[in-house]
Motif scaffolding. Structure first.
Motif, PDB file in Angstrom:
ATOM      1  N   SER A  31      69.885  49.324  30.216  1.00 28.70           N
ATOM      2  CA  SER A  31      70.652  48.278  29.528  1.00 28.70           C
ATOM      3  C   SER A  31      69.847  47.037  29.151  1.00 28.70           C
ATOM      4  O   SER A  31      70.357  45.930  29.201  1.00 28.70           O
ATOM      5  CB  SER A  31      71.892  47.866  30.363  1.00 28.70           C
ATOM      6  N   TYR A  32      68.624  47.233  28.745  1.00 27.64           N
ATOM      7  CA  TYR A  32      67.887  46.217  27.990  1.00 27.64           C
ATOM      8  C   TYR A  32      66.650  46.892  27.423  1.00 27.64           C
ATOM      9  O   TYR A  32      65.773  47.325  28.173  1.00 27.64           O
ATOM     10  CB  TYR A  32      67.499  44.995  28.819  1.00 27.64           C
ATOM     11  N   ALA A  33      66.579  46.979  26.103  1.00 22.35           N
ATOM     12  CA  ALA A  33      65.573  47.830  25.470  1.00 22.35           C
ATOM     13  C   ALA A  33      64.380  47.079  24.910  1.00 22.35           C
ATOM     14  O   ALA A  33      63.288  47.640  24.812  1.00 22.35           O
ATOM     15  CB  ALA A  33      66.229  48.649  24.345  1.00 22.35           C
ATOM     16  N   GLN A  78      71.071  53.376  27.737  1.00 28.32           N
ATOM     17  CA  GLN A  78      71.510  52.285  26.864  1.00 28.32           C
ATOM     18  C   GLN A  78      72.873  52.582  26.243  1.00 28.32           C
ATOM     19  O   GLN A  78      73.083  53.669  25.702  1.00 28.32           O
ATOM     20  CB  GLN A  78      70.486  52.094  25.741  1.00 28.32           C
ATOM     21  N   SER A  79      73.794  51.612  26.312  1.00 27.58           N
ATOM     22  CA  SER A  79      75.005  51.681  25.487  1.00 27.58           C
ATOM     23  C   SER A  79      74.633  51.289  24.069  1.00 27.58           C
ATOM     24  O   SER A  79      73.826  50.381  23.846  1.00 27.58           O
ATOM     25  CB  SER A  79      76.068  50.711  26.007  1.00 27.58           C
ATOM     26  N   VAL A  90      61.932  59.232  26.417  1.00 30.87           N
ATOM     27  CA  VAL A  90      63.238  59.822  26.103  1.00 30.87           C
ATOM     28  C   VAL A  90      64.282  58.750  26.369  1.00 30.87           C
ATOM     29  O   VAL A  90      64.005  57.734  27.005  1.00 30.87           O
ATOM     30  CB  VAL A  90      63.542  61.091  26.927  1.00 30.87           C
ATOM     31  N   HIS A  91      65.492  58.971  25.894  1.00 32.91           N
ATOM     32  CA  HIS A  91      66.550  57.999  26.158  1.00 32.91           C
ATOM     33  C   HIS A  91      67.910  58.678  26.180  1.00 32.91           C
ATOM     34  O   HIS A  91      68.075  59.785  25.667  1.00 32.91           O
ATOM     35  CB  HIS A  91      66.533  56.855  25.138  1.00 32.91           C
ATOM     36  N   PHE A  92      68.866  57.976  26.778  1.00 36.31           N
ATOM     37  CA  PHE A  92      70.245  58.449  26.910  1.00 36.31           C
ATOM     38  C   PHE A  92      71.150  57.356  26.353  1.00 36.31           C
ATOM     39  O   PHE A  92      71.348  56.311  26.989  1.00 36.31           O
ATOM     40  CB  PHE A  92      70.559  58.710  28.388  1.00 36.31           C
ATOM     41  N   CYS A  95      75.062  48.107  32.057  1.00 38.56           N
ATOM     42  CA  CYS A  95      74.545  48.546  33.359  1.00 38.56           C
ATOM     43  C   CYS A  95      75.304  49.763  33.885  1.00 38.56           C
ATOM     44  O   CYS A  95      76.516  49.710  34.098  1.00 38.56           O
ATOM     45  CB  CYS A  95      74.554  47.431  34.387  1.00 38.56           C
ATOM     46  N   TYR A  96      74.570  50.825  34.115  1.00 38.27           N
ATOM     47  CA  TYR A  96      75.139  52.067  34.618  1.00 38.27           C
ATOM     48  C   TYR A  96      74.658  52.416  36.025  1.00 38.27           C
ATOM     49  O   TYR A  96      75.451  52.785  36.883  1.00 38.27           O
ATOM     50  CB  TYR A  96      74.815  53.227  33.663  1.00 38.27           C
ATOM     51  N   LEU A  97      73.367  52.306  36.291  1.00 40.23           N
ATOM     52  CA  LEU A  97      72.840  52.828  37.543  1.00 40.23           C
ATOM     53  C   LEU A  97      73.406  52.157  38.790  1.00 40.23           C
ATOM     54  O   LEU A  97      73.652  52.847  39.786  1.00 40.23           O
ATOM     55  CB  LEU A  97      71.302  52.787  37.552  1.00 40.23           C
ATOM     56  N   PRO A  98      73.632  50.821  38.827  1.00 39.29           N
ATOM     57  CA  PRO A  98      74.231  50.237  40.027  1.00 39.29           C
ATOM     58  C   PRO A  98      75.746  50.290  40.034  1.00 39.29           C
ATOM     59  O   PRO A  98      76.388  49.671  40.881  1.00 39.29           O
ATOM     60  CB  PRO A  98      73.737  48.786  39.969  1.00 39.29           C
ATOM     61  N   ASN A  99      76.325  51.039  39.110  1.00 39.96           N
ATOM     62  CA  ASN A  99      77.762  51.058  38.881  1.00 39.96           C
ATOM     63  C   ASN A  99      78.239  52.505  38.948  1.00 39.96           C
ATOM     64  O   ASN A  99      77.498  53.431  38.586  1.00 39.96           O
ATOM     65  CB  ASN A  99      78.041  50.460  37.496  1.00 39.96           C
ATOM     66  N   ASP A 100      79.460  52.735  39.369  1.00 35.62           N
ATOM     67  CA  ASP A 100      79.961  54.109  39.476  1.00 35.62           C
ATOM     68  C   ASP A 100      80.143  54.793  38.129  1.00 35.62           C
ATOM     69  O   ASP A 100      80.382  56.010  38.081  1.00 35.62           O
ATOM     70  CB  ASP A 100      81.276  54.125  40.259  1.00 35.62           C
ATOM     71  N   LEU A 101      80.021  54.057  37.031  1.00 37.75           N
ATOM     72  CA  LEU A 101      80.038  54.705  35.719  1.00 37.75           C
ATOM     73  C   LEU A 101      78.891  55.690  35.561  1.00 37.75           C
ATOM     74  O   LEU A 101      78.941  56.574  34.705  1.00 37.75           O
ATOM     75  CB  LEU A 101      79.963  53.658  34.606  1.00 37.75           C
ATOM     76  N   VAL A 102      77.836  55.555  36.355  1.00 35.82           N
ATOM     77  CA  VAL A 102      76.715  56.491  36.267  1.00 35.82           C
ATOM     78  C   VAL A 102      77.180  57.917  36.527  1.00 35.82           C
ATOM     79  O   VAL A 102      76.579  58.876  36.030  1.00 35.82           O
ATOM     80  CB  VAL A 102      75.594  56.085  37.256  1.00 35.82           C
TER      81      VAL A 102
END
Length: 484
Positions: free
Chosen positions: A247-249, A303-304, A359-361, A369-376
């Motif tokens: 979440s910051y490119a 990244q969103s 590579v990217h997702f 932010c995904y990794l510290p969040n349950d959205l991961v």
């Protein structure tokens, strides 16, 4: 109720908020953003974790060795020395350690906004105290069997100085106690890496080499992961590694934070150090150079497409006349709208994509932010389960994609770029809602270095392939825990 600004606020911030109506909502969005399961995205150092957190203070006789920490429990290590938070009125600098397998390490840089001048510090737009995440939320969750990093030892580089982990400057303005504002992000991050180096050197603590090293971070921590990746990869012996910025490119590295006067840029090419002195250095230039330098390491960005916090940050940053003297609220270079942000991110990824190991997702979402969040655990490229309201069925979940990392040399494992939407050339990018994928970034696969490929050759270094493959397990897949 309106958020109060800090007691040291000069007339600069109220005047700026009055003259720039877009700014205050942007700053408030930065301060309200949730940050995983514990605390808030912008923190004053008051942790909301319900877990007991043990504290160890380093000294000449106390190294705070990993071997003395209970497994799967959060510890705070206070390194002292030149480390500090931005205000003297909040916590001392401290970093979080969660003991896991001794041969696996997740080095994670915490998010928390940025403070780049007196108005942003007065608001404040950055975390001013260091708080722990604990063992709940996203990749920190030790109980979730889907977490590919649940067995890892975690060194969590906490964030409380607003300088995106590179600061080395004493300001002319003062904190609420009347003391000069000091941004010591470089010293703070270095203290964590020095502790890790020491643990690898000590018998019975971290393995040397590590079987698996993952360097990651979200938001401001994404910047930290990218600018410290060279140091971590160069100094920490490892068999397999990955860098995962979340979440910051890309964007400006603010010279006023003191990057140029710290040793952080010393290993980088001379032209980047010169750009810093000329106040033109960008994060994407640094990341492109480091990605190319470590061809055997996957640099896997998350990244969103239309990240609303990144949009808010760009609005706030564009109001800083010392950085953007003319202001640019309506200019394309501000990237303040969702379509502009996504186009700019594609530009950054095209730059990185010149290296085979990028590579990217992408997630069709405005989440941050995904990794510290349950959205991961639920996000997929469509955004259907990741807060984006996509159409569903958009490929693997993010957690499954991350589980391939890092790629063990010679394992025949691989990882692919993921994006939901029709492939479009640049001239057709302006699709409302960013519901497309950059055609230049499509069909990218990175194969583990040393892997045998068709024709009998071996992938040395880059291991890249332009074709789709079924990847084997990466070192990071959740599996049996090794001895601790």
């Amino acid at each position: 109720m309106p958020w109060p600004i800090t007691a040291n606020a000069s007339t600069a911030l109220p005047s700026l908020l009055s003259s720039v109506p877009q700014l205050e909502p942007a700053l408030r969005l930065l301060r309200r953003e949730d940050h995983g399961a514990s605390g808030t995205f912008i923190s004053n150092g008051q942790s909301t974790t319900a877990e007991h957190v043990s504290v160890c203070t380093m000294s000449r006789t106390e190294r705070c060795d990993l071997s003395g920490m209970a497994p799967d429990s959060p510890w705070l290590v206070r390194p002292g020395g030149k480390t500090r938070c931005i205000f003297t009125t909040t916590t001392p600098y401290q970093f979080e350690v969660i003991r896991g397998d001794r041969d696996k390490l997740l080095l994670f840089f915490q998010g928390g906004g940025a403070c780049w001048d007196e108005p942003s510090t007065s608001f404040p737009a950055c975390s001013t105290g260091a708080f722990p995440q604990g063992t709940r939320g996203g990749v920190f969750d030790r109980a979730n069997p889907d977490n590919p990093f649940r067995a890892y030892t975690i060194a969590h580089v906490l964030y409380c100085d607003g300088s995106v982990f590179g600061g080395n400057v004493t300001r002319q303005y003062r904190d609420p106690s009347g003391s000069p504002v000091r941004q010591a992000g470089y010293e703070n991050a270095r203290s964590v890496l020095d502790w890790v180096y020491g643990q690898q050197a000590a018998a019975g603590t971290l393995a040397s080499p590590l079987a698996s090293l993952v360097v990651s971070g979200c938001s401001a921590g994404s910047i930290g992961a990218q600018i410290w990746a060279d140091h971590a990869l160069n100094r920490l012996p490892h068999v397999a590694a990955a860098v995962v910025p979340d979440s910051y490119a890309g964007g400006t590295l603010i010279a006023e934070l003191g990057f140029c006067s710290s040793p952080l840029l010393a290993p980088l090419p001379a032209h980047l150090r010169e750009a810093c002195l000329a106040r033109t250095l960008s994060l994407h230039a640094v990341t492109a150079a480091v990605t190319a330098r470590y061809g055997a390491v996957a640099f896997a960005h998350v990244q969103s497409k239309t990240d609303d916090v990144q949009q808010a940050f760009n609005v706030a940053l564009s109001a800083a006349r010392s950085i953007e003297p003319s202001g640019c609220f309506d200019a394309e270079t501000c990237f303040t709208g969702p379509d502009r942000l996504y186009a700019a991110t594609n530009d950054y990824f095209e730059l990185y994509n010149a290296a085979p190991n990028h590579v990217h997702f992408f997630v069709q979402s405005s989440e941050h932010c995904y990794l510290p969040n349950d959205l991961v655990y639920t996000a997929d490229p469509s955004g259907a389960s990741g807060g984006g309201g996509g159409g569903g069925g958009g490929g693997p979940r993010l957690v499954e994609w991350l589980g391939r990392l890092p790629l063990r040399p010679g394992s025949n494992a691989s990882i692919e770029t993921r994006c939901e939407g029709a492939e479009r050339a640049r001239v057709r990018w302006w699709v409302p809602g960013a519901r497309y994928c950059d055609a230049r970034l499509a069909s990218k696969t990175f194969v583990a270095p040393g892997t045998v490929v068709a024709g009998g050759g071996r992938r040395d270094g880059s291991g890249a392939s332009g074709r789709r493959r079924d990847g084997g397990e990466g070192v990071g897949d959740a599996a049996t825990r090794s001895d601790r």
